[in-house]
Write an enzyme that holds these catalytic residues in place. Structure first.
Site, mmCIF file in Angstrom:
data_model
loop_
_atom_site.group_PDB
_atom_site.id
_atom_site.type_symbol
_atom_site.label_atom_id
_atom_site.label_comp_id
_atom_site.label_asym_id
_atom_site.label_seq_id
_atom_site.Cartn_x
_atom_site.Cartn_y
_atom_site.Cartn_z
ATOM 1 N N CYS B 167 28.684 42.760 30.715
ATOM 2 C CA CYS B 167 29.766 42.486 31.666
ATOM 3 C C CYS B 167 29.455 42.892 33.098
ATOM 4 O O CYS B 167 30.212 42.578 34.006
ATOM 5 C CB CYS B 167 31.044 43.161 31.190
ATOM 6 S SG CYS B 167 31.349 42.826 29.459
ATOM 7 N N HIS B 306 37.248 47.298 37.257
ATOM 8 C CA HIS B 306 36.766 46.526 36.100
ATOM 9 C C HIS B 306 37.991 46.134 35.271
ATOM 10 O O HIS B 306 38.082 45.002 34.832
ATOM 11 C CB HIS B 306 35.762 47.362 35.307
ATOM 12 C CG HIS B 306 35.081 46.610 34.226
ATOM 13 N ND1 HIS B 306 34.402 45.438 34.458
ATOM 14 C CD2 HIS B 306 34.982 46.836 32.879
ATOM 15 C CE1 HIS B 306 33.911 44.979 33.304
ATOM 16 N NE2 HIS B 306 34.257 45.803 32.339
ATOM 17 N N GLU B 317 38.526 54.352 33.311
ATOM 18 C CA GLU B 317 38.230 54.000 34.700
ATOM 19 C C GLU B 317 39.149 54.777 35.647
ATOM 20 O O GLU B 317 38.717 55.244 36.704
ATOM 21 C CB GLU B 317 38.386 52.481 34.909
ATOM 22 C CG GLU B 317 37.874 52.019 36.270
ATOM 23 C CD GLU B 317 37.780 50.492 36.382
ATOM 24 O OE1 GLU B 317 38.216 49.783 35.445
ATOM 25 O OE2 GLU B 317 37.270 50.019 37.418
ATOM 26 N N LYS B 338 41.782 40.732 36.293
ATOM 27 C CA LYS B 338 41.460 40.119 34.988
ATOM 28 C C LYS B 338 42.698 39.635 34.231
ATOM 29 O O LYS B 338 42.588 38.766 33.369
ATOM 30 C CB LYS B 338 40.658 41.094 34.124
ATOM 31 C CG LYS B 338 39.193 41.219 34.569
ATOM 32 C CD LYS B 338 38.359 41.953 33.533
ATOM 33 C CE LYS B 338 36.883 42.006 33.902
ATOM 34 N NZ LYS B 338 36.560 42.985 34.951
ATOM 35 N N HIS B 343 38.269 37.782 31.380
ATOM 36 C CA HIS B 343 37.006 38.499 31.542
ATOM 37 C C HIS B 343 35.853 37.494 31.507
ATOM 38 O O HIS B 343 35.553 36.930 30.458
ATOM 39 C CB HIS B 343 36.868 39.545 30.430
ATOM 40 C CG HIS B 343 35.799 40.565 30.711
ATOM 41 N ND1 HIS B 343 34.732 40.312 31.543
ATOM 42 C CD2 HIS B 343 35.639 41.835 30.261
ATOM 43 C CE1 HIS B 343 33.962 41.387 31.595
ATOM 44 N NE2 HIS B 343 34.493 42.323 30.839
#
Lengths: 90, 419
Positions: B167, B306, B317, B338, B343
């Site tokens: 990713c 992310h 995160e 996202k 994703h």
């Protein structure tokens, strides 16, 4: 294979099928393709030629050996396919 | 070639994008800031055989952009990579001529490369019982096919490399491309990523990992809920985004419009678990980017997180941001886009870099959509549900983390003459 009840296609018929495949793949006018057309001049590179042979194998139910060389024109492919149909159709 | 080349500053001068929330910068920007979701029930012949039917598909028809001869030799991943590269070069107003070609390269990130070509080959072989595969199978499947197609299009002979770190692939590609310019290996780089893995086999493999979001029963488009207490996972998406990166000197010499300076890039590894993210690795990634940019944490105004929408990522995160930014973590704004575009795996870092750049150039922060239930483990400002203007916006970070542990953070700063 499949051709028990029908005659093998003629050179003209094979040539016409191959010309259509080339015209479709390269997006060129079918009328510009003649038996003596040089494949490179029509825009085909070696990979494009493999692709045409691959499709011809499917269409004519033949298997083209790996060591085929000297294919420059539509006529050359036509002759190769014709020879293989005669030798491989049982 | 010069033997002594000073380190160059790197700027962004062009962007191209294909995404589940719009193709091209104008459409993407409009949908992004309006909080539109591109997540739907998947439109595919195998949909009924999936237990998780959600996907973020891109509306991309190769026949609209390429001749049949060109697109029939390229996997969907490469088609989108090539199209967005052409768009990025146009956007940059760049003339790729014989002088530039040896000084221009391509770095591209992709997780699974030509996934649909691989799968098509397997179906032919194992299911249909064919005795042979199409002649282009290898050339369409290989991970470096997309970068190669781009070099062929522009006849660039500079460095051409493909990065595959799941990713974070395309964030790594962009960061490494900036280094290639900084270190003098190229003057211009096309950098970004592409991913098209919405195939039956790939989705089934993801289902088995139990990281995919449950369908929101009231509205499937709201199924991915980053940072929300009721988040249940990620939604697979597809698309591509490419940036034109240029040395500042080269951009100035041709009078290019500069959209931002790529001020810093950092990469680190979790080294904890194959799927579970670690605060240690994520914090090290962000710290490395700040160090590279030579900026204090207080310089960052906004982080495009992310933010996958998995329980584990979003809490980790958040904790990593607190560790790196201390008290400033509560001042800066964070969002995950996202929830809108899903994703994009290997293309995620590149799409989100473009989104960070759109934010920077419009002084507007994209929202984290579907954030309905605050999570005590996620207690920062995530720009919930609607976009926010921030006239003082100057410096943004885009985070990418990955299965396998490779993280990458990019820092973009408004270009100023003095550094």
């Amino acid at each position: 294979m499949s051709a028990d009840n029908k005659a093998s296609p003629s050179l003209e018929e094979i040539s016409s099928v191959l010309a259509k495949m080339i015209a479709d793949k390269m997006e060129i006018d079918l009328a510009t393709i003649t038996p003596s057309s040089n494949l490179t001049e029509l825009g085909l590179d070696s990979l494009d030629t493999f692709d045409i042979i691959f499709n011809a194998e499917d269409h004519f139910k033949i298997k083209v050996p790996n060591d085929q060389v000297n294919i420059e024109t539509l006529q050359d492919v036509t002759a190769l396919v014709h020879k293989l149909i005669l030798s491989q159709q049982k | 070639m010069a033997t002594q080349k000073p380190y160059s500053r790197v700027v962004v001068t062009g962007m191209g994008v294909v995404s589940p929330i719009g193709n091209g910068l104008a459409e993407l920007s409009q949908q992004l800031f309006a909080g539109v979701s591109g997540i739907k029930k998947i439109d595919a012949p195998f949909a009924e055989q999936l237990s998780c039917k959600l996907a973020a598909q891109a509306n991309f028809d190769p026949a609209a952009h390429f001749s049949k001869h060109t697109y029939s030799m390229l996997d969907r991943t490469s088609q989108m990579a090539l199209h967005t590269s052409i768009e990025a070069v146009k956007h940059a107003g760049l003339s790729v001529n014989e002088t530039l070609q040896p000084r221009m390269g391509v770095y591209l990130g992709t997780g699974m490369g030509g996934a649909s070509s691989v799968e098509e080959g397997y179906v032919r072989l194992f299911k249909d019982g064919a005795s042979r595969l199409k002649p282009f199978t290898v050339l369409m499947s290989m991970n470096n096919a997309a970068a190669s197609a781009i070099a062929l299009e522009f006849q660039t002979t500079g460095p051409n490399q493909t990065f595959s770190t799941a990713c974070s692939s395309s964030a790594v590609a962009i960061g490494e491309a900036a280094r290639a310019i900084r270190h003098g290996y190229a003057d211009v780089m096309l950098a970004g990523g592409a991913e098209a893995l919405l195939t039956f086999g790939t989705i089934k493999a993801w289902e088995a990992l139990r990281t995919l979001a449950d369908e929101d029963q009231a509205d499937v488009s709201r199924s991915c809920k980053p940072f929300s207490a009721d988040r249940s996972g990620l939604v697979l998406g597809e698309g591509a985004a490419m940036l034109v990166l240029e040395s500042l000197e080269h951009a100035q010499a041709r009078g290019a419009t500069i959209y931002a300076e790529l001020a810093g890039y950092g990469s680190a590894n979790d080294s904890g678990h194959i799927t579970q993210p670690s605060v240690k690795g994520q914090a090290a990634t962000m710290q490395a980017a700040l160090f590279d940019a030579d900026l204090p944490p207080q310089a960052i105004d906004y982080i495009n997180a992310h933010g996958t929408g998995t329980v584990m990522n979003d809490a980790t995160e958040t904790a990593a941001i607190k560790q790196v930014f201390g008290g400033h973590a509560y001042n800066l704004s964070i969002s995950s886009s996202k929830g809108a575009h899903g994703h994009l795996m290997g293309a995620a870092g590149a799409l989100e870099a473009v989104i960070a750049l759109l934010a920077l150039n419009s002084n507007t922060l994209p929202p984290t959509i579907n954030l309905a239930q605050p999570d005590p483990a996620c207690d920062l400002d995530y720009v919930p549900n609607s976009a926010k203007t921030l006239p003082s916006l100057d410096c943004v970070m885009s985070n990418s983390f990955a299965f396998g542990g490779t993280g990458a953070a990019l820092i973009f700063k408004k270009y100023a003459l003095k550094n």
